[in-house]
Design a protein around this motif. Structure first.
Motif, PDB file in Angstrom:
ATOM      1  N   PHE A   1      20.312  28.241  20.807  1.00 15.23           N
ATOM      2  CA  PHE A   1      19.008  28.199  21.480  1.00 15.23           C
ATOM      3  C   PHE A   1      19.218  28.811  22.848  1.00 15.23           C
ATOM      4  O   PHE A   1      20.152  28.446  23.572  1.00 15.23           O
ATOM      5  CB  PHE A   1      18.490  26.772  21.622  1.00 15.23           C
ATOM      6  N   LEU A   2      18.344  29.730  23.232  1.00 15.53           N
ATOM      7  CA  LEU A   2      18.476  30.456  24.498  1.00 15.53           C
ATOM      8  C   LEU A   2      17.195  30.318  25.303  1.00 15.53           C
ATOM      9  O   LEU A   2      16.105  30.529  24.771  1.00 15.53           O
ATOM     10  CB  LEU A   2      18.756  31.943  24.214  1.00 15.53           C
ATOM     11  N   GLY A   3      17.318  29.959  26.579  1.00 20.91           N
ATOM     12  CA  GLY A   3      16.114  29.914  27.412  1.00 20.91           C
ATOM     13  C   GLY A   3      16.272  29.055  28.641  1.00 20.91           C
ATOM     14  O   GLY A   3      17.196  28.236  28.742  1.00 20.91           O
ATOM     15  N   GLN A   4      15.366  29.257  29.589  1.00 26.36           N
ATOM     16  CA  GLN A   4      15.315  28.444  30.803  1.00 26.36           C
ATOM     17  C   GLN A   4      14.823  27.056  30.408  1.00 26.36           C
ATOM     18  O   GLN A   4      13.685  26.881  29.973  1.00 26.36           O
ATOM     19  CB  GLN A   4      14.365  29.087  31.824  1.00 26.36           C
ATOM     20  N   LEU A   5      15.652  26.046  30.575  1.00 26.87           N
ATOM     21  CA  LEU A   5      15.364  24.736  30.014  1.00 26.87           C
ATOM     22  C   LEU A   5      14.352  23.940  30.828  1.00 26.87           C
ATOM     23  O   LEU A   5      13.819  22.940  30.341  1.00 26.87           O
ATOM     24  CB  LEU A   5      16.666  23.944  29.863  1.00 26.87           C
TER      25      LEU A   5
ATOM     26  N   THR B   1      19.049  38.403  36.211  1.00 28.01           N
ATOM     27  CA  THR B   1      18.062  38.388  35.130  1.00 28.01           C
ATOM     28  C   THR B   1      18.362  37.240  34.171  1.00 28.01           C
ATOM     29  O   THR B   1      18.751  37.450  33.018  1.00 28.01           O
ATOM     30  CB  THR B   1      18.065  39.729  34.371  1.00 28.01           C
ATOM     31  N   ASP B   2      18.168  36.012  34.656  1.00 32.70           N
ATOM     32  CA  ASP B   2      18.503  34.827  33.870  1.00 32.70           C
ATOM     33  C   ASP B   2      17.266  34.090  33.367  1.00 32.70           C
ATOM     34  O   ASP B   2      17.338  32.929  32.986  1.00 32.70           O
ATOM     35  CB  ASP B   2      19.392  33.880  34.686  1.00 32.70           C
ATOM     36  N   ALA B   3      16.121  34.744  33.378  1.00 32.46           N
ATOM     37  CA  ALA B   3      14.886  34.177  32.835  1.00 32.46           C
ATOM     38  C   ALA B   3      14.022  35.337  32.352  1.00 32.46           C
ATOM     39  O   ALA B   3      14.163  36.479  32.821  1.00 32.46           O
ATOM     40  CB  ALA B   3      14.146  33.360  33.892  1.00 32.46           C
ATOM     41  N   GLY B   4      13.115  35.023  31.403  1.00 28.07           N
ATOM     42  CA  GLY B   4      12.323  36.076  30.787  1.00 28.07           C
ATOM     43  C   GLY B   4      11.536  36.909  31.780  1.00 28.07           C
ATOM     44  O   GLY B   4      11.479  38.142  31.682  1.00 28.07           O
TER      45      GLY B   4
ATOM     46  N   SER C   1      19.103  24.273  33.988  1.00 26.21           N
ATOM     47  CA  SER C   1      18.129  23.296  34.504  1.00 26.21           C
ATOM     48  C   SER C   1      17.503  22.417  33.435  1.00 26.21           C
ATOM     49  O   SER C   1      16.266  22.331  33.331  1.00 26.21           O
ATOM     50  CB  SER C   1      17.023  24.021  35.296  1.00 26.21           C
ATOM     51  N   PRO C   2      18.292  21.718  32.611  1.00 25.03           N
ATOM     52  CA  PRO C   2      17.704  20.793  31.638  1.00 25.03           C
ATOM     53  C   PRO C   2      17.097  19.580  32.338  1.00 25.03           C
ATOM     54  O   PRO C   2      17.621  19.101  33.337  1.00 25.03           O
ATOM     55  CB  PRO C   2      18.903  20.383  30.781  1.00 25.03           C
ATOM     56  N   ARG C   3      16.000  19.084  31.795  1.00 26.17           N
ATOM     57  CA  ARG C   3      15.392  17.853  32.298  1.00 26.17           C
ATOM     58  C   ARG C   3      16.154  16.654  31.723  1.00 26.17           C
ATOM     59  O   ARG C   3      16.852  16.764  30.705  1.00 26.17           O
ATOM     60  CB  ARG C   3      13.917  17.801  31.900  1.00 26.17           C
ATOM     61  N   PRO C   4      16.019  15.490  32.366  1.00 28.71           N
ATOM     62  CA  PRO C   4      16.784  14.311  31.910  1.00 28.71           C
ATOM     63  C   PRO C   4      16.557  13.960  30.450  1.00 28.71           C
ATOM     64  O   PRO C   4      17.496  13.581  29.745  1.00 28.71           O
ATOM     65  CB  PRO C   4      16.286  13.200  32.851  1.00 28.71           C
TER      66      PRO C   4
END
Length: 424
Positions: free
Chosen positions: A255-259, A16-19, A294-297
């Motif tokens: 800050f928390l969330g799927q990047l 459960t690593d995303a909303g 998964s951060p974008r560049p």
């Protein structure tokens, strides 16, 4: 109670690593508690390699193959380009997938089927179940509208509109969304098509569920359906582990969330450019922890520019400990829709939240809520700095705890679920 439940989804809720995964895991937990794990069957579209379900899966489950690449491309060309269905519906539509869902449901013979969003609800009607429900999550038509409005207001904005849905998009089609002109055109068309799909599904199923009451009101107004057909249900979260709040002496924000999600990526980069320098000018010891995968560049580069005060941590196994020592959660979003689960999660850990108005959409802000709202960068920074004061932080922490208890605790949510999933 002798009742059989089937949930049809293209998302595996574990870990459960995303909303969205949190919501689906909550549904399975609710159904298993109410009717027993053996009465609940999860039909997962996309896992056809023999790896699903894993040994520790909590209910009965089966896998159905997703459309092949050539099938998805053909559906897009024959249905989306002709205006017959949205892109997300077309990409998960095929006779093979439909037949797999039908066979799985025939084996289970459920009394209730819950379809996860419009893309799965296009297969509604194949089960013969007495009750068919679509969990719409958010109104994607509203989400795309805010993305387009934000793009008009901020010409420099860089949105990756596919987000986590990119995995369902065949590689030959992904370049369409890679450039501004392409994704704006894509969102304009998709907004129209998915709105039509949302309205159609609301009429086709027995009940449509949304996470946000304001969006439930929008859909009721659009379709003319009543509160017995379109309801809002908050997420059922796992009971948060209790940790004593002990914010560190050095102001530490989280800050928390799927990047990879467009609203998180844009919101964070905007925050680092406009708000964070204002915070550091007053409190140079301040620190920001970014917890998410998964951060974008572009985000990685923005973080590197603040290497002395910002850290990109990825997945954190003990989230409760991270939130217990934080000063506040940052929820700086410029577009989006629905209730943001990170806000509810913060409230469950007694953690104050500083949010934009869009980020706090659907949250009850009346009375003492533990959520401070600001859209102007200077006001946003002021709220963050105010919460660095231990006395102010304690007041807002108590407000957050009370807000969670009355609106999102297990007892509060179970009653809403009992009504939403009750038979006719």
């Amino acid at each position: 109670m002798n009742r059989r439940i089937a949930v049809v989804s293209a998302v595996n809720p574990y870990p459960t690593d995303a909303g969205k995964k949190v919501v689906l895991a909550g549904l399975l937990s609710y159904f298993a508690e109410r009717y027993g794990p053996e009465a609940v069957h999860y039909v997962h579209v996309g896992a056809d390699d023999g790896s699903f379900p894993p040994p520790d899966w909590p209910t009965a489950a089966s896998a159905v193959p997703a459309p092949r690449t050539h099938e998805a491309v053909r559906q897009v060309l024959t249905r989306t380009t002709t205006g017959r269905s949205s892109l997300q519906e077309s990409l998960l539509r095929s006779p093979r997938t439909g037949e797999g869902i039908r066979r799985a449901l025939d084996r289970v013979r459920p009394d209730t089927v819950v379809y996860d969003t419009v893309r799965m609800a296009q297969y509604a009607g194949q089960s013969g179940a007495a009750l068919q429900i679509c969990y719409l999550d958010d109104l994607f038509s509203e989400r795309y509208a805010t993305m387009l409005r934000t793009a008009r207001l901020h010409p420099d904005i860089d949105i990756a509109p596919l987000g986590n849905f990119a995995g369902f998009v065949p590689a030959p089609l992904r370049p369409i969304a890679a450039h501004r002109c392409g994704w704006q055109s894509l969102l304009t068309v998709e907004r129209h098509l998915i709105r039509r799909g949302e309205d159609r599904v609301a009429h086709d199923v027995d009940r449509a569920l949304l996470i946000s009451e304001p969006e439930a009101e929008i859909l009721r107004a659009r379709t003319g359906l009543g509160e017995d057909r379109i309801m809002s249900v908050p997420p059922l979260l796992a009971e948060p582990p209790r940790r004593t709040r002990r914010p560190s002496g050095r102001p530490e924000y989280v800050f928390l969330g799927q990047l990879s999600l467009p609203h998180n990526d844009d919101g964070l980069r905007s925050f680092l450019a406009t708000v964070w320098p204002l915070v550091l000018a007053t409190e140079p010891r301040a620190r920001l922890r970014i917890i998410g995968r998964s951060p974008r560049p572009g985000l990685t580069e923005a973080v590197a520019a603040h290497a002395d005060s910002v850290v990109l941590e990825g997945y954190v196994p003990d989230l409760a400990e991270a939130l217990a020592t934080a000063t506040a959660m940052v929820n700086h979003l410029r577009f989006g829709s629905g209730i943001k689960l990170k806000v509810i999660e913060a409230l469950g850990h007694d953690l104050p939240v500083v949010s934009t108005g869009i980020g706090a959409h659907g949250i009850d802000l009346s009375g003492t809520s533990g959520v401070l709202v600001a859209d102007d960068p200077r006001d946003f920074a002021t709220h963050l700095l105010e919460l660095a004061d231990p006395a102010a932080n304690a007041v807002h922490s108590q407000a957050a705890a009370g807000h969670f208890a009355r609106a999102y605790s297990r007892d509060a949510v179970l009653g809403r679920y009992d009504r939403a999933f009750a038979g006719r």
